[in-house]
Design an enzyme around this catalytic site. Structure first.
Site, PDB file in Angstrom:
ATOM      1  N   THR A 120      -6.566  14.745  -5.455  1.00 52.19           N
ATOM      2  CA  THR A 120      -5.598  15.105  -6.685  1.00 52.19           C
ATOM      3  C   THR A 120      -5.726  15.474  -7.803  1.00 52.19           C
ATOM      4  O   THR A 120      -6.587  15.035  -8.669  1.00 52.19           O
ATOM      5  CB  THR A 120      -4.784  13.350  -7.136  1.00 52.19           C
ATOM      6  OG1 THR A 120      -4.496  13.136  -6.042  1.00 52.19           O
ATOM      7  CG2 THR A 120      -3.634  13.708  -8.024  1.00 52.19           C
ATOM      8  N   GLU A 150      -2.603  14.852  -0.249  1.00 52.29           N
ATOM      9  CA  GLU A 150      -2.785  13.983   0.602  1.00 52.29           C
ATOM     10  C   GLU A 150      -0.942  12.202   0.319  1.00 52.29           C
ATOM     11  O   GLU A 150      -1.068  12.693  -1.308  1.00 52.29           O
ATOM     12  CB  GLU A 150      -4.178  13.157   0.952  1.00 52.29           C
ATOM     13  CG  GLU A 150      -5.091  12.880  -0.219  1.00 52.29           C
ATOM     14  CD  GLU A 150      -4.554  11.385  -0.761  1.00 52.29           C
ATOM     15  OE1 GLU A 150      -3.836  10.520  -0.009  1.00 52.29           O
ATOM     16  OE2 GLU A 150      -5.079  11.145  -1.969  1.00 52.29           O
ATOM     17  N   ASN A 227       3.661  10.779  -7.194  1.00 50.58           N
ATOM     18  CA  ASN A 227       2.823   9.902  -8.300  1.00 50.58           C
ATOM     19  C   ASN A 227       3.346   9.388  -9.569  1.00 50.58           C
ATOM     20  O   ASN A 227       4.217   8.341  -9.432  1.00 50.58           O
ATOM     21  CB  ASN A 227       1.667  10.080  -8.312  1.00 50.58           C
ATOM     22  CG  ASN A 227       0.944   9.793  -7.230  1.00 50.58           C
ATOM     23  OD1 ASN A 227       1.109   9.403  -6.296  1.00 50.58           O
ATOM     24  ND2 ASN A 227      -0.597   9.332  -7.200  1.00 50.58           N
ATOM     25  N   CYS A 279      -5.334   5.653  -8.460  1.00 48.07           N
ATOM     26  CA  CYS A 279      -3.824   7.104  -8.208  1.00 48.07           C
ATOM     27  C   CYS A 279      -3.596   6.523  -9.815  1.00 48.07           C
ATOM     28  O   CYS A 279      -3.014   7.412 -10.652  1.00 48.07           O
ATOM     29  CB  CYS A 279      -3.429   6.934  -7.447  1.00 48.07           C
ATOM     30  SG  CYS A 279      -4.980   7.020  -5.679  1.00 48.07           S
TER      31      CYS A 279
HETATM   32  C1  UGA Z   1      -0.694   5.832  -4.297  1.00 52.81           C
HETATM   33  C2  UGA Z   1       0.779   6.656  -3.473  1.00 52.81           C
HETATM   34  O1  UGA Z   1       1.871   5.529  -2.986  1.00 52.81           O
HETATM   35  C3  UGA Z   1       0.611   7.572  -2.243  1.00 52.81           C
HETATM   36  O2  UGA Z   1       1.256   8.426  -1.483  1.00 52.81           O
HETATM   37  C4  UGA Z   1      -0.923   8.228  -2.934  1.00 52.81           C
HETATM   38  O3  UGA Z   1      -1.195   8.959  -2.251  1.00 52.81           O
HETATM   39  C5  UGA Z   1      -1.774   7.935  -3.578  1.00 52.81           C
HETATM   40  O4  UGA Z   1      -1.410   6.446  -4.443  1.00 52.81           O
HETATM   41  C6  UGA Z   1      -2.961   8.551  -3.960  1.00 52.81           C
HETATM   42  O5  UGA Z   1      -2.522   9.331  -4.889  1.00 52.81           O
HETATM   43  O6  UGA Z   1      -3.890   8.835  -3.683  1.00 52.81           O
HETATM   44  P1  UGA Z   1      -1.856   3.947  -3.510  1.00 52.81           P
HETATM   45  O7  UGA Z   1      -2.470   3.851  -5.103  1.00 52.81           O
HETATM   46  O8  UGA Z   1      -3.072   3.354  -2.265  1.00 52.81           O
HETATM   47  O9  UGA Z   1      -0.908   4.827  -3.286  1.00 52.81           O
HETATM   48  O10 UGA Z   1      -0.906   2.123  -3.376  1.00 52.81           O
HETATM   49  P2  UGA Z   1       0.691   2.004  -3.524  1.00 52.81           P
HETATM   50  O11 UGA Z   1       1.125   1.381  -2.654  1.00 52.81           O
HETATM   51  O12 UGA Z   1       1.312   3.347  -3.746  1.00 52.81           O
HETATM   52  O13 UGA Z   1       0.995   0.903  -4.690  1.00 52.81           O
HETATM   53  C7  UGA Z   1      -0.126   1.901  -5.499  1.00 52.81           C
HETATM   54  C8  UGA Z   1       0.215   0.111  -7.246  1.00 52.81           C
HETATM   55  O14 UGA Z   1       1.572   0.155  -7.048  1.00 52.81           O
HETATM   56  C9  UGA Z   1      -0.067  -1.130  -6.682  1.00 52.81           C
HETATM   57  O15 UGA Z   1      -0.948  -1.806  -7.746  1.00 52.81           O
HETATM   58  C10 UGA Z   1       1.297  -1.820  -6.269  1.00 52.81           C
HETATM   59  O16 UGA Z   1       0.766  -3.555  -6.681  1.00 52.81           O
HETATM   60  C11 UGA Z   1       1.789  -1.292  -7.358  1.00 52.81           C
HETATM   61  N1  UGA Z   1       3.452  -1.561  -6.488  1.00 52.81           N
HETATM   62  C12 UGA Z   1       4.293  -0.658  -5.652  1.00 52.81           C
HETATM   63  C13 UGA Z   1       4.402  -2.643  -7.358  1.00 52.81           C
HETATM   64  O17 UGA Z   1       4.023  -3.005  -8.519  1.00 52.81           O
HETATM   65  N2  UGA Z   1       5.715  -2.323  -6.948  1.00 52.81           N
HETATM   66  C14 UGA Z   1       6.191  -1.784  -5.594  1.00 52.81           C
HETATM   67  O18 UGA Z   1       7.092  -1.854  -5.337  1.00 52.81           O
HETATM   68  C15 UGA Z   1       5.330  -0.518  -5.125  1.00 52.81           C
END
Ligand code: UGA
Length: 486
Positions: A120, A150, A227, A279
């Site tokens: 990123t 990605e 993001n 991220c």
């Molecule tokens: C995120 C993006 O979703 C991916 O598409 C992206 O590729 C990635 O960053 C990256 O840039 O590498 P990730 O960091 O693995 O993925 O995690 P997420 O599932 O997006 O969750 C991020 C945070 O948001 C977590 O702390 C999660 O608990 C929180 N979250 C997520 C919420 O508080 N509420 C939600 O409804 C969803």
């Protein structure tokens, strides 16, 4: 296609295993010799579903590991840059690893190569890589630079790679566009999904990945904007949750109502203690810095970050409201990872809350199914005990706190929880339970954006204001005394 990926971290390793799965000859490169040696021994450094299976399937066949950029670049037609882009002190992305790798690639180029930026990065990084290759001696006709961001989520990265919503290719010339399209063709023409040994995934949509072919700058912006938008969605719903909580409405029902509008969508509308991870926090800040450099003050992103930080403070306020003082209290904590399904604790709201509880003088007994080893390296030792299951954490504690949305935390034996806690108090930062179900199980249940679940036996002692107006709608400044330095 012969592919090298420079950087065998989370993105690089998952992508390497998945490219091998699609039939390519892959070398995963890292300058950390110990990491490469561990991978050679068959060890898997990250907790990621299906990754051990893919590494086992392809290692020493279509997937090899190396510490040499020179050899790997020479042996490949396409080189993906998958090194880290951490946050610098100013909030911008630190691109020094990308630059160092580009310089090394320049001296290795010995024929036409497509260099693809996958980490990123801020917009215009491909342009900088191109310049860097040229000033380090690569001939203009010997390479193309492209962007292929990605969208993998930790915990579901392999499935996200093999079953993507879209594949974004940012190419500024026809050659790199056609090479990249060929690499992903098993996903875009659907042939991968017909294979008997394909990693399977039940999905309601037809498995055929949508291709978005654009130029490098647009592809770079697609990643940052995606993001930032998702982070904004989370902060938005958290702000609505605070209003919902104040008036005694139910945020989960509000989300169902909002999310069923197909223009909005139901995903990423879970209210909680805010987003964390490697991220969103970094990328929102970096995108804000990019906007600044373009002469645009992206105030919306400032507010996204502010709400996210405030969400942790509000949770602490809630813990204090439920328990009065924290000094000497024993608290069970379920979850340390920044989200469920991963062992990653980077920028984890759960860790920040545990650290704040310790500063307030509480004793904490924690359990996480995967992240304990990594958390131990960060959390101060004094005042923390590690349990081997949720019940071991809860035994004899003044309250149980849920900080990570692990699926297994949503299926606890509630009678057992009530019987082993000193006081039947559960404070859930991830809304894993229904307040009524918890109250019926005899637990006083605090969550986010919903009224408190009050067991019948306590209904006369728990003041109705607590049930609806638990955390005041107020500026973050007035929440400060509740927790310092969160
Ligand atoms: C995120 C993006 O979703 C991916 O598409 C992206 O590729 C990635 O960053 C990256 O840039 O590498 P990730 O960091 O693995 O993925 O995690 P997420 O599932 O997006 O969750 C991020 C945070 O948001 C977590 O702390 C999660 O608990 C929180 N979250 C997520 C919420 O508080 N509420 C939600 O409804 C969803």
């Amino acid at each position: 296609m012969r592919i090298a990926l420079i950087g065998s971290g989370y993105v690089g390793l998952v992508s390497a295993a998945c490219f091998a799965e699609l039939g390519h000859e892959v070398t995963s490169v890292d300058n950390d010799a110990a990491k490469i040696a561990a991978l050679e021994r068959g060890e898997v450094p990250i907790h990621e579903h299906f990754l051990p299976e893919l590494l086992k399937r392809h290692h020493r066949k279509r997937l090899n590991f190396s510490t040499s950029i020179m050899e790997s670049v020479r042996a490949s037609e396409v080189v993906f840059i998958t090194v880290g882009t951490p946050q610098s002190e100013t909030g911008e992305a630190d691109l020094s690893f990308v630059e160092a790798v580009a310089n090394e690639i320049a001296s290795a180029i010995d024929g036409r190569k497509v260099i693809v930026e996958k980490s990123t990065v801020p917009v215009r990084t491909c342009e900088s890589i191109r310049k860097s290759l040229l000033i380090n001696g690569a001939l203009p006709d010997s390479f193309s630079v492209a962007s292929n961001p990605e969208f993998l989520r930790e915990g579901t990265a392999v499935l996200d790679f093999l079953y993507p919503d879209r594949i974004v290719l940012g190419a500024d010339d026809d050659y790199s566009a056609s090479v990249l399209q060929e690499i992903y063709s098993p996903l875009t023409n659907g042939s991968y999904y017909l294979r008997e040994d394909a990693i399977s995934f039940t999905s309601s949509t037809a498995p055929q990945a949508r291709l978005i072919l654009t130029n490098a700058k647009s592809a770079e912006l697609i990643k940052h904007a995606s993001n930032a938008f998702l982070a904004m969605k989370i902060s938005f719903i958290n702000a609505v949750a605070n209003i919902s909580e104040a008036v005694g409405a139910d945020i989960t029902e509000i989300c169902a109502g909002i999310g069923s509008d197909s223009r909005i969508g139901a995903k990423f509308l879970n209210a909680g203690i805010g987003y964390g991870g490697s991220c969103f926090p970094k990328d929102v800040q970096a995108f804000h810095a990019v906007a600044n450099q373009c002469g645009y003050e992206f105030g919306l992103l400032t507010e996204v970050m502010r709400i996210n930080a405030e969400q942790r403070r509000r949770f602490l306020y809630k813990v204090r409201s439920a328990l009065w003082t924290l000094r000497g209290k024993k608290l069970a904590v379920l979850g340390l990872a920044f989200k469920g399904g991963t062992d990653d604790v980077r920028e984890s709201p759960a860790i920040a809350i545990v650290e704040a509880l310790l500063r307030e003088g509480a004793q904490v007994r924690v359990y996480d199914p995967a992240a304990t080893a990594k958390a131990r390296l960060i959390i101060p030792k004094d005042g923390v005990l590690y349990a081997s299951d949720p019940y071991g954490a809860a035994e004899g504690c003044d309250a149980l706190l849920v900080l990570t949305e692990w699926k297994e935390f949503a299926n606890l034996d509630l009678d057992r929880v009530r019987s082993i806690l000193k006081y039947p108090i559960v404070i859930d930062g991830r809304n894993l339970y229904d307040p009524k179900e918890m109250a019926d199980a005899g637990l006083l249940y605090y969550s986010i954006g919903r009224a408190v679940g009050v067991p019948r036996a306590m209904s006369s002692t728990v003041h109705s204001r607590e049930a609806t107006h638990l955390c005041p709608i107020t500026s973050s400044a007035s929440l400060q005394p509740a927790v310092t330095a969160l």
